[in-house]
Write a protein that holds these residues in place. Sequence first.
Motif, PDB file in Angstrom:
ATOM      1  N   ASP A   1       0.833  -1.205   0.000  1.00 10.57           N
ATOM      2  CA  ASP A   1       0.000   0.000   0.000  1.00 10.57           C
ATOM      3  C   ASP A   1       0.863   1.249   0.000  1.00 10.57           C
ATOM      4  O   ASP A   1       0.475   2.285  -0.558  1.00 10.57           O
ATOM      5  CB  ASP A   1      -0.929   0.017   1.225  1.00 10.57           C
ATOM      6  N   ILE A   2       2.014   1.165   0.633  1.00 11.06           N
ATOM      7  CA  ILE A   2       2.957   2.290   0.658  1.00 11.06           C
ATOM      8  C   ILE A   2       3.819   2.305  -0.594  1.00 11.06           C
ATOM      9  O   ILE A   2       3.986   3.339  -1.253  1.00 11.06           O
ATOM     10  CB  ILE A   2       3.842   2.222   1.920  1.00 11.06           C
ATOM     11  N   LEU A   3       4.359   1.140  -0.963  1.00 14.41           N
ATOM     12  CA  LEU A   3       5.264   1.068  -2.106  1.00 14.41           C
ATOM     13  C   LEU A   3       4.573   1.432  -3.415  1.00 14.41           C
ATOM     14  O   LEU A   3       5.203   1.991  -4.320  1.00 14.41           O
ATOM     15  CB  LEU A   3       5.869  -0.340  -2.199  1.00 14.41           C
ATOM     16  N   ASN A   4       3.284   1.145  -3.522  1.00 15.86           N
ATOM     17  CA  ASN A   4       2.550   1.415  -4.765  1.00 15.86           C
ATOM     18  C   ASN A   4       1.963   2.819  -4.831  1.00 15.86           C
ATOM     19  O   ASN A   4       1.447   3.228  -5.873  1.00 15.86           O
ATOM     20  CB  ASN A   4       1.413   0.404  -4.936  1.00 15.86           C
ATOM     21  N   ASN A   5       2.029   3.563  -3.729  1.00 14.76           N
ATOM     22  CA  ASN A   5       1.465   4.912  -3.697  1.00 14.76           C
ATOM     23  C   ASN A   5       2.483   5.899  -4.272  1.00 14.76           C
ATOM     24  O   ASN A   5       3.480   6.224  -3.648  1.00 14.76           O
ATOM     25  CB  ASN A   5       1.097   5.298  -2.263  1.00 14.76           C
ATOM     26  N   LYS A   6       2.218   6.382  -5.467  1.00 12.27           N
ATOM     27  CA  LYS A   6       3.181   7.250  -6.167  1.00 12.27           C
ATOM     28  C   LYS A   6       3.304   8.624  -5.526  1.00 12.27           C
ATOM     29  O   LYS A   6       4.274   9.344  -5.773  1.00 12.27           O
ATOM     30  CB  LYS A   6       2.771   7.392  -7.639  1.00 12.27           C
TER      31      LYS A   6
ATOM     32  N   ALA B   1      11.249   0.888  -5.160  1.00 17.73           N
ATOM     33  CA  ALA B   1       9.920   1.417  -5.503  1.00 17.73           C
ATOM     34  C   ALA B   1       9.965   2.909  -5.798  1.00 17.73           C
ATOM     35  O   ALA B   1       8.909   3.530  -6.013  1.00 17.73           O
ATOM     36  CB  ALA B   1       8.949   1.137  -4.363  1.00 17.73           C
ATOM     37  N   GLY B   2      11.166   3.500  -5.795  1.00 20.13           N
ATOM     38  CA  GLY B   2      11.308   4.906  -6.138  1.00 20.13           C
ATOM     39  C   GLY B   2      11.090   5.868  -4.989  1.00 20.13           C
ATOM     40  O   GLY B   2      10.834   7.053  -5.218  1.00 20.13           O
ATOM     41  N   LYS B   3      11.233   5.367  -3.757  1.00 16.71           N
ATOM     42  CA  LYS B   3      11.022   6.217  -2.583  1.00 16.71           C
ATOM     43  C   LYS B   3      12.369   6.688  -2.001  1.00 16.71           C
ATOM     44  O   LYS B   3      13.338   5.925  -1.953  1.00 16.71           O
ATOM     45  CB  LYS B   3      10.274   5.456  -1.477  1.00 16.71           C
ATOM     46  N   ASN B   4      12.400   7.920  -1.534  1.00 19.84           N
ATOM     47  CA  ASN B   4      13.510   8.376  -0.701  1.00 19.84           C
ATOM     48  C   ASN B   4      13.335   7.732   0.672  1.00 19.84           C
ATOM     49  O   ASN B   4      12.209   7.436   1.091  1.00 19.84           O
ATOM     50  CB  ASN B   4      13.494   9.896  -0.594  1.00 19.84           C
TER      51      ASN B   4
END
Length: 346
Positions: free
Chosen positions: A59-64, A88-91
């Motif tokens: 739910d967190i990793l997929n939230n752009k 997943a592209g998160k800092n």
Amino acid sequence: MKLKTAFIGFGKSTTRYHLPYVLRRDNIEVTAIYSRKRKPELEENYKEYNIEFTDNLQDILNNKEILLVSVCSPLQTHYEFAKRCLEAGKNVLVEKPFTETTEEAKELFDLAKEKGLVIMPYQNRRFDSDFLLFKEALKNKNLGEIVEIESHFDRFRPEEAVKPGTPVDGVFWGLGSHALDQMISIFGKPKKIYYDIRSLRDKTKPDDYYHVELFYDNIKVIVKSSHLVLLEYPKFIIQGKNGSFIKYGIDKQEEYLKAGTMPWEKGFGEEPEENYGQFAYIDNGGRMRKDIMHTISGDYGRIYDNLYEAIINKKKKLISDEEALMLLEILTIGIKCPNPKIIDFK
């Protein structure tokens, strides 16, 4: 622009050392919190903030919209969670001591660079009131050339149960990571290091004592911690060729947070006058002078202020990769090498 943030872990680290600061910042929004097991009673305390609570990490990793994830889970999970977030592209902000090995840390830093992302350890005690005061004291010309520094993290817990574990569960890895990072942030890489790391209360358990000396060109820095100190020792000591500085008492933010007082409340983090910094030095006339240095307010939320600037405005991040790796290397050598180093005269 608001920096949308999520947390991995919903324990003491998140609720005590992060949320009280983040939730009061207008430019940061806490979007979601992941916990392996949901905690409905605790979640109810944050109802007004419209946070999504979940036991599904995707739910967190997929939230752009989420740009920053703070990893506040146990040390053994830091590497795995941080890597998944970067992929997943998160800092990522990772609770200290960041990772269990320098190899894991290097891999995460390389991955972040490859993806153009920010990853950084949560060294919140760079914003302790006592450390901020200590840094100001170092600038005081009345002390003359600085020759020796001491930093203490002492407690009196003779009966405290220490669970069996590995060296990373000891006080050196836990508290030493704070004290050493503070010194690294000022003085950088030492030329030599002396270690004395021991278990005083129970030799079968992880260490509860450390005495480490960092040697620079003209300064020796001592960082020390023990769980068997009943009479308070100064938190910081500076010895110069023309005077001395001492500071009693540790930063009060944690104490106030434990008592339920929040950072935005009046008097938060205030110290008694007896804990103010104390100077003694020789003036130009050869007379000894004494001065008091008032406490500087600490604020752990300044870590997030820096991350906002690093992520949104591409400014320099507070803790460099080199500093984080240097700290891990010092910690790792300390728990692996034979110590203390003692010359045996026979």
